[in-house]
Design a protein around this motif. Sequence first.
Motif, PDB file in Angstrom:
ATOM      1  N   GLU A 101       0.807  -1.223   0.000  1.00 29.26           N
ATOM      2  CA  GLU A 101       0.000   0.000   0.000  1.00 29.26           C
ATOM      3  C   GLU A 101       0.844   1.278   0.000  1.00 29.26           C
ATOM      4  N   ILE A 102       2.153   1.169   0.081  1.00 28.11           N
ATOM      5  CA  ILE A 102       3.011   2.347   0.107  1.00 28.11           C
ATOM      6  C   ILE A 102       2.909   3.126  -1.191  1.00 28.11           C
ATOM      7  N   LYS A 103       3.032   4.446  -1.099  1.00 28.40           N
ATOM      8  CA  LYS A 103       3.007   5.316  -2.279  1.00 28.40           C
ATOM      9  C   LYS A 103       4.416   5.833  -2.552  1.00 28.40           C
ATOM     10  N   PHE A 104       4.781   5.859  -3.826  1.00 23.72           N
ATOM     11  CA  PHE A 104       6.074   6.389  -4.259  1.00 23.72           C
ATOM     12  C   PHE A 104       5.837   7.691  -5.035  1.00 23.72           C
ATOM     13  N   VAL A 105       6.482   8.757  -4.605  1.00 25.47           N
ATOM     14  CA  VAL A 105       6.367  10.051  -5.288  1.00 25.47           C
ATOM     15  C   VAL A 105       7.767  10.560  -5.616  1.00 25.47           C
ATOM     16  N   CYS A 106       7.965  10.962  -6.846  1.00 28.95           N
ATOM     17  CA  CYS A 106       9.222  11.569  -7.287  1.00 28.95           C
ATOM     18  C   CYS A 106       9.022  13.078  -7.368  1.00 28.95           C
ATOM     19  N   TRP A 107      10.051  13.833  -7.007  1.00 31.63           N
ATOM     20  CA  TRP A 107       9.969  15.302  -7.010  1.00 31.63           C
ATOM     21  C   TRP A 107      11.279  15.856  -7.563  1.00 31.63           C
ATOM     22  N   THR A 108      11.189  16.833  -8.470  1.00 35.77           N
ATOM     23  CA  THR A 108      12.414  17.353  -9.067  1.00 35.77           C
ATOM     24  C   THR A 108      12.294  18.817  -9.479  1.00 35.77           C
ATOM     25  N   CYS A 109      13.394  19.551  -9.293  1.00 40.04           N
ATOM     26  CA  CYS A 109      13.509  20.915  -9.828  1.00 40.04           C
ATOM     27  C   CYS A 109      14.262  20.913 -11.154  1.00 40.04           C
ATOM     28  N   ASP A 110      14.847  19.772 -11.525  1.00 40.03           N
ATOM     29  CA  ASP A 110      15.596  19.670 -12.777  1.00 40.03           C
ATOM     30  C   ASP A 110      14.699  19.151 -13.893  1.00 40.03           C
ATOM     31  N   ASP A 111      15.153  19.339 -15.107  1.00 42.09           N
ATOM     32  CA  ASP A 111      14.407  18.857 -16.269  1.00 42.09           C
ATOM     33  C   ASP A 111      14.800  17.408 -16.530  1.00 42.09           C
ATOM     34  N   LEU A 112      14.081  16.484 -15.914  1.00 43.80           N
ATOM     35  CA  LEU A 112      14.434  15.075 -16.005  1.00 43.80           C
ATOM     36  C   LEU A 112      13.995  14.419 -17.308  1.00 43.80           C
ATOM     37  N   ALA A 113      13.396  15.207 -18.205  1.00 46.38           N
ATOM     38  CA  ALA A 113      13.077  14.677 -19.527  1.00 46.38           C
ATOM     39  C   ALA A 113      14.295  14.741 -20.446  1.00 46.38           C
ATOM     40  N   LEU A 114      15.344  15.462 -20.030  1.00 50.49           N
ATOM     41  CA  LEU A 114      16.540  15.612 -20.855  1.00 50.49           C
ATOM     42  C   LEU A 114      17.551  14.509 -20.516  1.00 50.49           C
ATOM     43  N   PRO A 115      18.165  13.903 -21.515  1.00 50.64           N
ATOM     44  CA  PRO A 115      19.057  12.754 -21.291  1.00 50.64           C
ATOM     45  C   PRO A 115      20.195  13.024 -20.307  1.00 50.64           C
ATOM     46  N   HIS A 116      20.760  14.241 -20.310  1.00 52.49           N
ATOM     47  CA  HIS A 116      21.902  14.500 -19.425  1.00 52.49           C
ATOM     48  C   HIS A 116      21.501  14.545 -17.948  1.00 52.49           C
TER      49      HIS A 116
END
Length: 345
Positions: A101-116
Amino acid sequence: MIKKKNILVVTAGAPNKISHLADSFKGLFDADIIFGKQFNEKRIDRLKEIIGKGNIYQNRIELSNELIKANKLKRYDLIVAIKGLQISKKTLLEIKKINNEIKFVCWTCDDLALPHNQTKDFIESAPYYDLIYTSKSNNIKFNELKKLGFPKVNFFYQRYSNIFHKKPIDPEQNFKYPEVFFAGYAEEKRFQYMNFLASNGIKVDVYGNGWDRLRYKWRKHKNLKIHFKPVIGDDYAKFIFGSGINLCFLRVLNRDIHTARSVEIPACAGFMLAERTEEHLELFEEGFEAEFFASKEELLQKTIFYLKNESVRRKIADQAFKRCRLNNYSYDDLAEEMYKNIFID
């Protein structure tokens, strides 16, 4: 009454690296914190990782072991992963076996759609998160994070820390703060704009990493003073408050439409002169709470005007400072919004 939730926040850095969101979750909800890196990483570690050695590889192993151990000892309702670059799909699945039942949430200030900005672990883990928060509206506009596999994507404006970003109580009266101040990583567009100011008689002080490269040192005008170090801790708020004009440039590499300094500068009661974007105009009213520019010429014109008009500058800075508080622009406010969104709405 809602039962207290057990929350674990996984930071992106080593124990000495500040994480404002983690601090807010800890202060508001008594969250536990695990640091994403136990060992400092160097470029050579990228090569060592290929053969299963080095600090990048070791950090991944250590983090996985810590996460699984923590979830065996305590039943967490939520894990908030800041960036989540070193959390593997295997680790998430192991934790799900412990508590489905645990929830996983990701949070980012970076542009994680970019490969680098990505890692193999990040890509493989994407479908196993319940939600990702991003401050990059292009990620939503172009459906980029959903294409990576994240089932749900929420946008947030970046925030300020109630601990670090505030009007200084005791700015150093005898210290000569810059007339025009910029704090941030080196980038060509930023250099060109500030060098343009310098070549037109404006003294600009620059602090941050990456400015020691020869292409900047050889080309800079004498009025552009590069200090080759970041401004950190209490000095950051003091510099922002004490400087005449705080420049806010966006990072081209990250496709910024606003950035951390977009909120941190006003939160420290500093006068902000930033690139004009839709998101900046949404955050602060032009000419009333901040000033904006769209060209080198407009930047120069407004810099000259506001350096000559301190009282107008101060009034604008004070109004932006008030808006930060009235409009709930802090990380504490964001943590509360996230909590309600995950557990209540």
